[in-house]
Design a protein around this motif. Structure first.
Motif: not given
Lengths: 234, 234
Positions: A149-151, A185-187, A192-201
DNA sequence: AGAATGAATTAGACACGTCTAAAGAAAAGG
DNA sequence: CCTTTTCTTTAGACGTGTCTAATTCATTCT
Protein backbone atom coordinates in the motif's frame (compact mmCIF):
# COMPACT_ATOMS: atom_id res chain seq x y z
CA UNK A 1 -1.02 -45.18 6.75
CA UNK A 2 1.91 -43.43 8.46
CA UNK A 3 -0.30 -40.54 9.23
CA UNK A 4 1.60 -37.90 11.21
CA UNK A 5 4.83 -37.53 9.24
CA UNK A 6 3.15 -37.86 5.87
CA UNK A 7 0.67 -35.18 6.90
CA UNK A 8 3.56 -32.88 7.77
CA UNK A 9 5.17 -33.39 4.38
CA UNK A 10 1.85 -32.91 2.60
CA UNK A 11 1.17 -29.70 4.50
CA UNK A 12 4.61 -28.41 3.56
CA UNK A 13 4.23 -29.31 -0.10
CA UNK A 14 0.77 -27.76 -0.10
CA UNK A 15 2.15 -24.54 1.28
CA UNK A 16 5.07 -24.44 -1.16
CA UNK A 17 2.99 -25.47 -4.13
CA UNK A 18 1.69 -22.04 -5.09
CA UNK A 19 -0.26 -22.74 -8.26
CA UNK A 20 0.58 -25.85 -10.20
CA UNK A 21 4.34 -25.77 -10.07
CA UNK A 22 6.45 -28.75 -9.11
CA UNK A 23 7.94 -28.41 -5.66
CA UNK A 24 11.71 -28.89 -5.43
CA UNK A 25 13.00 -31.45 -2.91
CA UNK A 26 15.48 -28.90 -1.60
CA UNK A 27 12.64 -26.54 -0.78
CA UNK A 28 10.84 -29.30 1.10
CA UNK A 29 14.03 -30.22 2.93
CA UNK A 30 14.59 -26.65 4.05
CA UNK A 31 10.97 -26.18 5.10
CA UNK A 32 10.87 -29.47 7.01
CA UNK A 33 14.28 -29.03 8.59
CA UNK A 34 15.63 -32.33 7.22
CA UNK A 35 18.38 -33.31 4.80
CA UNK A 36 17.65 -33.77 1.08
CA UNK A 37 18.05 -37.58 1.05
CA UNK A 38 15.30 -37.81 3.63
CA UNK A 39 13.01 -35.97 1.26
CA UNK A 40 13.89 -38.23 -1.65
CA UNK A 41 13.03 -41.27 0.44
CA UNK A 42 9.76 -39.77 1.67
CA UNK A 43 8.69 -38.68 -1.81
CA UNK A 44 9.23 -42.20 -3.08
CA UNK A 45 7.01 -43.66 -0.40
CA UNK A 46 4.40 -40.93 -0.68
CA UNK A 47 4.32 -41.55 -4.41
CA UNK A 48 3.86 -45.27 -3.84
CA UNK A 49 1.00 -44.46 -1.48
CA UNK A 50 -0.62 -42.13 -4.02
CA UNK A 51 -0.17 -38.86 -2.16
CA UNK A 52 2.15 -37.11 -4.64
CA UNK A 53 3.10 -37.22 -8.28
CA UNK A 54 6.84 -37.66 -8.27
CA UNK A 55 9.49 -38.77 -10.74
CA UNK A 56 13.18 -38.47 -10.11
CA UNK A 57 14.66 -35.07 -10.78
CA UNK A 58 11.17 -33.73 -11.51
CA UNK A 59 10.06 -32.44 -8.11
CA UNK A 60 6.75 -33.25 -6.48
CA UNK A 61 3.13 -32.21 -6.76
CA UNK A 62 0.18 -33.22 -4.60
CA UNK A 63 -2.31 -35.68 -6.03
CA UNK A 64 -6.00 -35.13 -5.33
CA UNK A 65 -5.62 -37.62 -2.52
CA UNK A 66 -2.59 -35.83 -1.12
CA UNK A 67 -4.25 -32.45 -1.30
CA UNK A 68 -7.30 -33.83 0.45
CA UNK A 69 -5.18 -35.05 3.36
CA UNK A 70 -3.21 -31.79 3.46
CA UNK A 71 -6.41 -29.76 3.67
CA UNK A 72 -7.89 -32.09 6.25
CA UNK A 73 -4.80 -31.52 8.37
CA UNK A 74 -4.96 -27.78 7.77
CA UNK A 75 -8.59 -27.79 8.86
CA UNK A 76 -7.63 -29.60 12.05
CA UNK A 77 -4.83 -27.15 12.64
CA UNK A 78 -6.89 -24.01 12.24
CA UNK A 79 -9.89 -25.33 14.14
CA UNK A 80 -7.57 -26.27 16.98
CA UNK A 81 -5.93 -22.86 16.96
CA UNK A 82 -9.30 -21.17 17.25
CA UNK A 83 -10.46 -23.66 19.86
CA UNK A 84 -7.40 -22.98 21.98
CA UNK A 85 -7.95 -19.23 21.85
CA UNK A 86 -11.72 -19.26 22.25
CA UNK A 87 -12.12 -22.01 24.81
CA UNK A 88 -8.79 -22.42 26.58
CA UNK A 89 -7.64 -18.83 26.89
CA UNK A 90 -4.60 -19.16 24.64
CA UNK A 91 -3.10 -16.10 23.01
CA UNK A 92 -2.73 -16.13 19.22
CA UNK A 93 1.03 -16.35 19.70
CA UNK A 94 0.75 -19.59 21.67
CA UNK A 95 -1.51 -21.71 19.54
CA UNK A 96 0.65 -22.73 16.60
CA UNK A 97 2.96 -25.25 18.21
CA UNK A 98 0.21 -26.93 20.21
CA UNK A 99 -2.04 -27.21 17.14
CA UNK A 100 0.85 -28.45 15.01
CA UNK A 101 1.06 -31.54 17.18
CA UNK A 102 -2.60 -32.16 17.96
CA UNK A 103 -3.75 -31.74 14.34
CA UNK A 104 -2.48 -35.25 13.62
CA UNK A 105 -4.28 -36.93 16.47
CA UNK A 106 -7.81 -35.61 16.81
CA UNK A 107 -10.53 -37.87 15.44
CA UNK A 108 -13.08 -36.80 12.86
CA UNK A 109 -15.63 -36.87 15.64
CA UNK A 110 -13.66 -34.44 17.76
CA UNK A 111 -13.06 -32.22 14.74
CA UNK A 112 -16.81 -32.09 14.19
CA UNK A 113 -17.55 -31.36 17.86
CA UNK A 114 -15.02 -28.56 17.96
CA UNK A 115 -16.37 -27.04 14.75
CA UNK A 116 -19.91 -27.17 16.13
CA UNK A 117 -18.92 -25.71 19.50
CA UNK A 118 -17.21 -22.82 17.74
CA UNK A 119 -20.21 -22.20 15.50
CA UNK A 120 -18.67 -23.49 12.28
CA UNK A 121 -16.07 -20.74 12.06
CA UNK A 122 -14.47 -19.66 8.79
CA UNK A 123 -11.21 -18.11 9.98
CA UNK A 124 -8.59 -19.00 12.56
CA UNK A 125 -7.08 -16.63 15.17
CA UNK A 126 -4.59 -15.32 12.61
CA UNK A 127 -7.30 -14.61 10.05
CA UNK A 128 -6.44 -17.60 7.86
CA UNK A 129 -9.39 -19.38 6.25
CA UNK A 130 -10.43 -22.68 7.79
CA UNK A 131 -11.06 -25.29 5.08
CA UNK A 132 -14.72 -26.29 5.15
CA UNK A 133 -15.81 -29.78 6.08
CA UNK A 134 -15.75 -30.66 2.36
CA UNK A 135 -12.28 -29.13 2.17
CA UNK A 136 -12.93 -26.02 0.15
CA UNK A 137 -10.81 -22.98 1.03
CA UNK A 138 -12.29 -19.55 0.56
CA UNK A 139 -9.41 -17.19 -0.14
CA UNK A 140 -9.95 -13.55 0.68
CA UNK A 141 -9.55 -11.98 -2.74
CA UNK A 142 -9.52 -8.41 -1.48
CA UNK A 143 -6.58 -8.58 0.87
CA UNK A 144 -2.97 -7.68 0.15
CA UNK A 145 0.09 -7.48 2.34
CA UNK A 146 0.43 -4.10 3.99
CA UNK A 147 3.73 -3.32 2.25
CA UNK A 148 1.84 -3.14 -1.04
CA UNK A 149 0.00 0.00 0.00
CA UNK A 150 0.98 3.61 -0.55
CA UNK A 151 1.84 5.97 2.24
CA UNK A 152 -1.25 7.44 3.78
CA UNK A 153 -3.41 4.40 3.08
CA UNK A 154 -5.90 3.43 5.72
CA UNK A 155 -6.23 -0.33 6.02
CA UNK A 156 -7.87 -3.00 8.16
CA UNK A 157 -5.86 -6.02 9.34
CA UNK A 158 -7.39 -9.21 7.97
CA UNK A 159 -4.68 -11.83 8.38
CA UNK A 160 -1.21 -12.29 9.88
CA UNK A 161 0.83 -15.08 8.30
CA UNK A 162 3.57 -15.43 10.85
CA UNK A 163 3.82 -18.18 13.45
CA UNK A 164 6.65 -16.72 15.46
CA UNK A 165 5.46 -16.06 19.03
CA UNK A 166 7.90 -13.17 19.30
CA UNK A 167 6.52 -11.43 16.24
CA UNK A 168 2.92 -12.05 17.26
CA UNK A 169 3.55 -10.84 20.81
CA UNK A 170 5.18 -7.72 19.45
CA UNK A 171 2.27 -7.07 17.13
CA UNK A 172 -0.15 -7.51 20.02
CA UNK A 173 1.87 -5.07 22.07
CA UNK A 174 1.74 -2.35 19.43
CA UNK A 175 -1.95 -2.97 18.85
CA UNK A 176 -1.92 -4.93 15.61
CA UNK A 177 -4.71 -7.47 15.80
CA UNK A 178 -7.38 -8.71 13.43
CA UNK A 179 -9.74 -5.88 12.57
CA UNK A 180 -7.33 -3.18 13.75
CA UNK A 181 -7.24 -0.03 11.64
CA UNK A 182 -3.76 0.97 10.47
CA UNK A 183 -2.39 3.94 8.61
CA UNK A 184 0.64 3.48 6.39
CA UNK A 185 2.98 6.26 7.44
CA UNK A 186 6.12 5.54 5.48
CA UNK A 187 7.46 2.93 3.10
CA UNK A 188 11.22 3.27 3.09
CA UNK A 189 13.11 1.94 0.05
CA UNK A 190 15.57 -0.01 2.21
CA UNK A 191 12.96 -2.43 3.46
CA UNK A 192 11.33 -0.74 6.41
CA UNK A 193 7.73 0.24 6.80
CA UNK A 194 6.22 2.51 9.40
CA UNK A 195 2.64 2.12 10.52
CA UNK A 196 0.33 3.80 12.97
CA UNK A 197 -2.41 2.02 14.87
CA UNK A 198 -5.60 4.07 14.81
CA UNK A 199 -6.92 2.95 18.17
CA UNK A 200 -3.85 3.64 20.26
CA UNK A 201 -2.07 6.15 18.03
CA UNK A 202 1.00 3.95 18.51
CA UNK A 203 3.49 4.31 15.71
CA UNK A 204 6.08 1.65 14.96
CA UNK A 205 8.27 0.28 12.20
CA UNK A 206 8.71 -3.20 10.80
CA UNK A 207 11.13 -4.82 8.37
CA UNK A 208 9.24 -5.29 5.13
CA UNK A 209 9.77 -9.03 5.51
CA UNK A 210 7.49 -8.95 8.52
CA UNK A 211 5.16 -6.41 6.92
CA UNK A 212 4.69 -8.75 3.99
CA UNK A 213 3.05 -11.27 6.32
CA UNK A 214 0.49 -8.73 7.52
CA UNK A 215 -2.49 -8.83 5.18
CA UNK A 216 -5.00 -6.02 5.11
CA UNK A 217 -7.89 -4.63 3.11
CA UNK A 218 -8.39 -1.02 2.07
CA UNK A 219 -10.45 0.69 4.76
CA UNK A 220 -13.95 1.47 3.63
CA UNK A 221 -16.03 3.46 6.09
CA UNK A 222 -19.25 2.16 4.58
CA UNK A 223 -18.28 -1.50 4.90
CA UNK A 224 -20.00 -3.66 7.48
CA UNK A 225 -17.09 -3.87 9.86
CA UNK A 226 -17.28 -4.90 13.49
CA UNK A 227 -14.63 -2.33 14.32
CA UNK A 228 -17.18 0.40 14.95
CA UNK A 229 -14.87 2.25 17.29
CA UNK A 230 -12.61 3.02 14.34
CA UNK A 231 -15.22 4.46 12.04
CA UNK A 232 -14.15 8.06 12.53
CA UNK A 233 -11.30 8.50 10.08
CA UNK A 234 -8.20 10.39 11.12
CA UNK B 1 12.73 -39.41 24.63
CA UNK B 2 10.43 -41.73 22.67
CA UNK B 3 7.49 -40.41 24.55
CA UNK B 4 4.26 -42.00 23.25
CA UNK B 5 5.14 -45.70 23.17
CA UNK B 6 7.12 -45.60 26.39
CA UNK B 7 4.18 -43.86 28.07
CA UNK B 8 1.90 -46.66 26.91
CA UNK B 9 4.19 -49.30 28.36
CA UNK B 10 4.57 -47.38 31.60
CA UNK B 11 0.79 -47.00 31.94
CA UNK B 12 0.36 -50.72 31.39
CA UNK B 13 3.04 -51.66 33.90
CA UNK B 14 1.57 -49.20 36.38
CA UNK B 15 -1.85 -50.78 36.00
CA UNK B 16 -0.50 -54.33 36.34
CA UNK B 17 1.85 -53.50 39.17
CA UNK B 18 -0.63 -53.90 42.03
CA UNK B 19 1.55 -53.37 45.08
CA UNK B 20 5.25 -53.90 44.73
CA UNK B 21 5.30 -57.09 42.71
CA UNK B 22 7.43 -57.53 39.64
CA UNK B 23 5.37 -57.44 36.46
CA UNK B 24 5.84 -60.40 34.10
CA UNK B 25 6.75 -59.65 30.49
CA UNK B 26 4.00 -61.99 29.31
CA UNK B 27 1.43 -59.93 31.19
CA UNK B 28 2.70 -56.78 29.57
CA UNK B 29 2.67 -58.43 26.16
CA UNK B 30 -0.93 -59.54 26.57
CA UNK B 31 -2.05 -56.17 27.89
CA UNK B 32 -0.28 -54.26 25.13
CA UNK B 33 -1.30 -56.63 22.37
CA UNK B 34 2.26 -57.33 21.27
CA UNK B 35 4.51 -60.39 21.17
CA UNK B 36 6.81 -61.21 24.11
CA UNK B 37 10.08 -60.39 22.32
CA UNK B 38 8.80 -56.88 21.74
CA UNK B 39 8.38 -56.49 25.47
CA UNK B 40 11.87 -57.78 26.19
CA UNK B 41 13.32 -55.23 23.79
CA UNK B 42 11.25 -52.40 25.23
CA UNK B 43 12.10 -53.29 28.83
CA UNK B 44 15.77 -53.19 27.94
CA UNK B 45 15.49 -49.71 26.51
CA UNK B 46 13.23 -48.45 29.26
CA UNK B 47 15.71 -49.78 31.79
CA UNK B 48 18.55 -47.99 30.01
CA UNK B 49 16.49 -44.81 30.10
CA UNK B 50 15.77 -45.24 33.82
CA UNK B 51 12.03 -45.83 33.63
CA UNK B 52 11.98 -49.39 35.00
CA UNK B 53 14.02 -51.72 37.13
CA UNK B 54 14.59 -54.76 34.98
CA UNK B 55 16.92 -57.73 34.93
CA UNK B 56 16.50 -60.71 32.68
CA UNK B 57 14.01 -63.29 33.85
CA UNK B 58 13.11 -61.03 36.79
CA UNK B 59 10.19 -59.05 35.43
CA UNK B 60 9.86 -55.27 35.61
CA UNK B 61 8.97 -52.64 38.15
CA UNK B 62 8.55 -48.91 37.67
CA UNK B 63 11.26 -46.63 38.96
CA UNK B 64 10.26 -43.37 40.59
CA UNK B 65 10.91 -41.72 37.25
CA UNK B 66 8.79 -44.27 35.42
CA UNK B 67 5.94 -43.98 37.87
CA UNK B 68 6.04 -40.22 37.56
CA UNK B 69 5.65 -40.41 33.80
CA UNK B 70 2.93 -43.05 34.09
CA UNK B 71 0.94 -40.87 36.47
CA UNK B 72 1.49 -37.80 34.34
CA UNK B 73 0.05 -39.71 31.41
CA UNK B 74 -2.82 -40.99 33.54
CA UNK B 75 -3.56 -37.43 34.62
CA UNK B 76 -3.65 -36.34 31.00
CA UNK B 77 -5.91 -39.25 30.14
CA UNK B 78 -8.45 -38.62 32.85
CA UNK B 79 -8.49 -34.86 32.44
CA UNK B 80 -9.07 -35.34 28.73
CA UNK B 81 -11.88 -37.80 29.34
CA UNK B 82 -13.62 -35.33 31.60
CA UNK B 83 -12.94 -32.47 29.22
CA UNK B 84 -14.47 -34.40 26.35
CA UNK B 85 -17.62 -35.16 28.31
CA UNK B 86 -17.99 -31.77 29.98
CA UNK B 87 -17.01 -29.48 27.12
CA UNK B 88 -17.45 -31.43 23.90
CA UNK B 89 -20.60 -33.41 24.60
CA UNK B 90 -18.99 -36.84 24.54
CA UNK B 91 -20.64 -39.76 26.25
CA UNK B 92 -18.63 -41.67 28.86
CA UNK B 93 -18.49 -44.60 26.44
CA UNK B 94 -16.79 -42.52 23.75
CA UNK B 95 -13.98 -40.84 25.60
CA UNK B 96 -11.48 -43.60 26.23
CA UNK B 97 -10.05 -44.10 22.75
CA UNK B 98 -9.81 -40.39 22.00
CA UNK B 99 -8.08 -39.69 25.33
CA UNK B 100 -5.78 -42.66 24.86
CA UNK B 101 -4.28 -40.97 21.83
CA UNK B 102 -4.33 -37.34 22.91
CA UNK B 103 -2.85 -38.01 26.35
CA UNK B 104 0.57 -38.32 24.73
CA UNK B 105 0.41 -35.05 22.85
CA UNK B 106 -1.04 -32.30 25.03
CA UNK B 107 1.46 -29.87 26.49
CA UNK B 108 1.76 -29.13 30.18
CA UNK B 109 0.26 -25.76 29.44
CA UNK B 110 -2.83 -27.30 27.87
CA UNK B 111 -3.10 -29.77 30.73
CA UNK B 112 -3.12 -26.85 33.15
CA UNK B 113 -5.69 -24.89 31.15
CA UNK B 114 -8.00 -27.88 30.93
CA UNK B 115 -7.69 -28.55 34.64
CA UNK B 116 -8.48 -24.92 35.42
CA UNK B 117 -11.44 -24.79 33.03
CA UNK B 118 -12.89 -27.89 34.67
CA UNK B 119 -12.39 -26.46 38.15
CA UNK B 120 -9.53 -28.73 39.18
CA UNK B 121 -11.61 -31.92 39.16
CA UNK B 122 -10.73 -34.98 41.19
CA UNK B 123 -12.51 -37.74 39.27
CA UNK B 124 -12.97 -38.61 35.61
CA UNK B 125 -16.29 -39.52 33.92
CA UNK B 126 -15.94 -43.13 35.07
CA UNK B 127 -15.32 -42.11 38.66
CA UNK B 128 -11.59 -42.84 38.57
CA UNK B 129 -9.39 -40.47 40.54
CA UNK B 130 -7.44 -37.90 38.53
CA UNK B 131 -3.83 -37.71 39.77
CA UNK B 132 -3.20 -34.25 41.19
CA UNK B 133 -0.78 -31.85 39.60
CA UNK B 134 1.92 -33.19 41.93
CA UNK B 135 0.90 -36.71 40.91
CA UNK B 136 -0.72 -37.96 44.08
CA UNK B 137 -3.65 -40.33 43.62
CA UNK B 138 -6.39 -40.33 46.21
CA UNK B 139 -7.89 -43.81 46.23
CA UNK B 140 -11.44 -44.12 47.45
CA UNK B 141 -10.95 -46.40 50.43
CA UNK B 142 -14.65 -46.98 50.99
CA UNK B 143 -15.59 -48.46 47.65
CA UNK B 144 -15.79 -52.12 46.70
CA UNK B 145 -16.97 -53.87 43.57
CA UNK B 146 -20.70 -54.50 43.62
CA UNK B 147 -20.30 -58.31 43.53
CA UNK B 148 -18.79 -58.12 47.02
CA UNK B 149 -22.11 -57.08 48.56
CA UNK B 150 -24.84 -59.27 50.00
CA UNK B 151 -28.26 -59.56 48.48
CA UNK B 152 -30.47 -56.73 49.60
CA UNK B 153 -27.64 -54.23 49.90
CA UNK B 154 -28.31 -50.68 48.83
CA UNK B 155 -25.29 -49.14 47.16
CA UNK B 156 -24.22 -46.01 45.30
CA UNK B 157 -22.18 -46.30 42.09
CA UNK B 158 -18.83 -44.59 42.55
CA UNK B 159 -16.68 -45.92 39.71
CA UNK B 160 -16.90 -48.10 36.62
CA UNK B 161 -13.61 -49.65 35.54
CA UNK B 162 -14.51 -50.80 32.07
CA UNK B 163 -13.53 -49.07 28.87
CA UNK B 164 -15.68 -51.08 26.49
CA UNK B 165 -18.15 -48.74 24.77
CA UNK B 166 -20.63 -51.61 24.52
CA UNK B 167 -20.59 -52.26 28.24
CA UNK B 168 -20.79 -48.58 29.10
CA UNK B 169 -23.63 -48.00 26.65
CA UNK B 170 -25.49 -50.91 28.14
CA UNK B 171 -24.97 -49.61 31.65
CA UNK B 172 -26.22 -46.21 30.60
CA UNK B 173 -29.28 -47.82 29.07
CA UNK B 174 -30.21 -49.65 32.24
CA UNK B 175 -29.56 -46.57 34.34
CA UNK B 176 -26.20 -47.35 35.89
CA UNK B 177 -24.29 -44.11 36.11
CA UNK B 178 -22.13 -42.45 38.72
CA UNK B 179 -24.19 -41.68 41.79
CA UNK B 180 -26.97 -44.06 40.81
CA UNK B 181 -28.53 -46.00 43.68
CA UNK B 182 -28.60 -49.76 43.16
CA UNK B 183 -30.08 -52.64 45.10
CA UNK B 184 -28.38 -56.02 44.95
CA UNK B 185 -31.17 -58.44 44.15
CA UNK B 186 -29.39 -61.72 43.66
CA UNK B 187 -25.86 -63.03 43.62
CA UNK B 188 -25.96 -66.36 41.82
CA UNK B 189 -23.13 -68.82 42.52
CA UNK B 190 -22.49 -69.45 38.80
CA UNK B 191 -21.21 -65.95 38.20
CA UNK B 192 -24.26 -63.84 37.61
CA UNK B 193 -25.49 -60.90 39.61
CA UNK B 194 -28.87 -59.21 39.43
CA UNK B 195 -29.30 -55.56 40.29
CA UNK B 196 -32.12 -53.08 40.38
CA UNK B 197 -31.74 -49.40 39.63
CA UNK B 198 -33.60 -47.35 42.23
CA UNK B 199 -34.47 -44.46 39.94
CA UNK B 200 -36.01 -46.41 37.10
CA UNK B 201 -36.89 -49.63 38.89
CA UNK B 202 -35.11 -51.38 36.00
CA UNK B 203 -33.83 -54.79 36.95
CA UNK B 204 -31.04 -56.50 35.02
CA UNK B 205 -28.32 -59.09 35.33
CA UNK B 206 -24.61 -58.97 34.66
CA UNK B 207 -21.86 -61.56 34.51
CA UNK B 208 -19.85 -61.16 37.68
CA UNK B 209 -16.84 -60.31 35.53
CA UNK B 210 -18.59 -57.11 34.52
CA UNK B 211 -20.04 -56.59 37.99
CA UNK B 212 -16.53 -56.70 39.41
CA UNK B 213 -15.70 -53.56 37.47
CA UNK B 214 -18.60 -51.64 39.00
CA UNK B 215 -17.45 -50.07 42.22
CA UNK B 216 -19.91 -48.82 44.79
CA UNK B 217 -20.18 -47.62 48.34
CA UNK B 218 -22.73 -48.73 50.91
CA UNK B 219 -25.67 -46.36 50.74
CA UNK B 220 -25.93 -44.12 53.73
CA UNK B 221 -29.01 -41.91 53.83
CA UNK B 222 -27.25 -39.43 56.11
CA UNK B 223 -24.25 -38.99 53.82
CA UNK B 224 -23.81 -35.75 51.92
CA UNK B 225 -24.78 -37.18 48.55
CA UNK B 226 -25.89 -35.16 45.56
CA UNK B 227 -28.37 -37.90 44.69
CA UNK B 228 -31.13 -36.30 46.71
CA UNK B 229 -33.82 -37.88 44.60
CA UNK B 230 -32.81 -41.26 45.94
CA UNK B 231 -33.01 -40.46 49.60
CA UNK B 232 -36.26 -42.28 50.20
CA UNK B 233 -35.21 -45.87 50.65
CA UNK B 234 -37.25 -48.64 49.05
C1' DA C 1 30.28 -27.49 -26.44
C1' DG C 2 32.89 -28.55 -22.44
C1' DA C 3 33.64 -27.49 -17.74
C1' DA C 4 32.13 -25.95 -13.40
C1' DT C 5 28.48 -25.62 -10.19
C1' DG C 6 24.67 -26.95 -7.74
C1' DA C 7 20.81 -30.02 -6.98
C1' DA C 8 19.12 -34.72 -6.48
C1' DT C 9 19.80 -39.38 -5.88
C1' DT C 10 21.99 -43.69 -4.38
C1' DA C 11 24.53 -46.25 -0.87
C1' DG C 12 25.00 -47.51 3.56
C1' DA C 13 24.13 -46.67 8.37
C1' DC C 14 21.31 -46.26 12.69
C1' DA C 15 17.37 -46.02 16.34
C1' DC C 16 12.63 -47.34 17.02
C1' DG C 17 9.07 -50.74 17.41
C1' DT C 18 7.51 -54.58 15.75
C1' DC C 19 7.57 -59.57 14.05
C1' DT C 20 8.79 -65.04 13.68
C1' DA C 21 11.66 -68.82 14.74
C1' DA C 22 14.79 -70.87 17.71
C1' DA C 23 17.23 -71.43 21.99
C1' DG C 24 17.62 -71.03 26.86
C1' DA C 25 15.86 -70.56 31.81
C1' DA C 26 12.40 -71.26 35.31
C1' DA C 27 8.52 -73.53 37.15
C1' DA C 28 5.51 -77.41 37.62
C1' DG C 29 4.51 -82.30 37.79
C1' DG C 30 5.29 -86.84 38.30
C1' DC D 1 15.04 -85.10 41.21
C1' DC D 2 14.40 -85.29 36.65
C1' DT D 3 11.33 -84.29 32.88
C1' DT D 4 8.03 -81.61 30.74
C1' DT D 5 5.86 -77.44 30.10
C1' DT D 6 5.79 -72.65 30.06
C1' DC D 7 7.93 -68.36 30.02
C1' DT D 8 11.69 -65.42 28.48
C1' DT D 9 15.28 -64.23 25.80
C1' DT D 10 18.33 -64.19 21.66
C1' DA D 11 18.79 -64.02 16.69
C1' DG D 12 17.59 -62.13 12.62
C1' DA D 13 14.34 -59.62 9.87
C1' DC D 14 11.47 -55.55 8.25
C1' DG D 15 9.30 -50.73 7.60
C1' DT D 16 9.72 -45.90 9.08
C1' DG D 17 12.34 -41.81 9.26
C1' DT D 18 16.44 -39.96 9.69
C1' DC D 19 21.59 -39.16 8.84
C1' DT D 20 26.50 -38.68 6.15
C1' DA D 21 29.27 -39.61 2.24
C1' DA D 22 29.60 -40.42 -2.42
C1' DT D 23 27.71 -40.36 -6.98
C1' DT D 24 24.92 -38.86 -10.77
C1' DC D 25 22.11 -35.57 -13.18
C1' DA D 26 20.91 -30.86 -14.76
C1' DT D 27 22.09 -26.32 -15.51
C1' DT D 28 24.86 -22.48 -16.15
C1' DC D 29 28.97 -20.16 -17.64
C1' DT D 30 32.70 -19.21 -20.38
Amino acid sequence: MVIPKVEDYLKTIHRLQDRDTQVAPSAIATAMGVQPPTVTAMLKRMHDDGFVDYERYQGARLTTRGEKLALETLRHHRLLELFLTEQLGYDWSEVHDEADVLEHYISEKLEARIAALLGFPTVDPHGAPIPTVDLKVRHDAGQQSVDQFDEGSLVVVSEVRDNSPDVLDYLTEVGVRLGALLKVIEVAPFGMITLKVRETDDQFSLPSETASSIFVTQFDATSTSESGQFSEVH
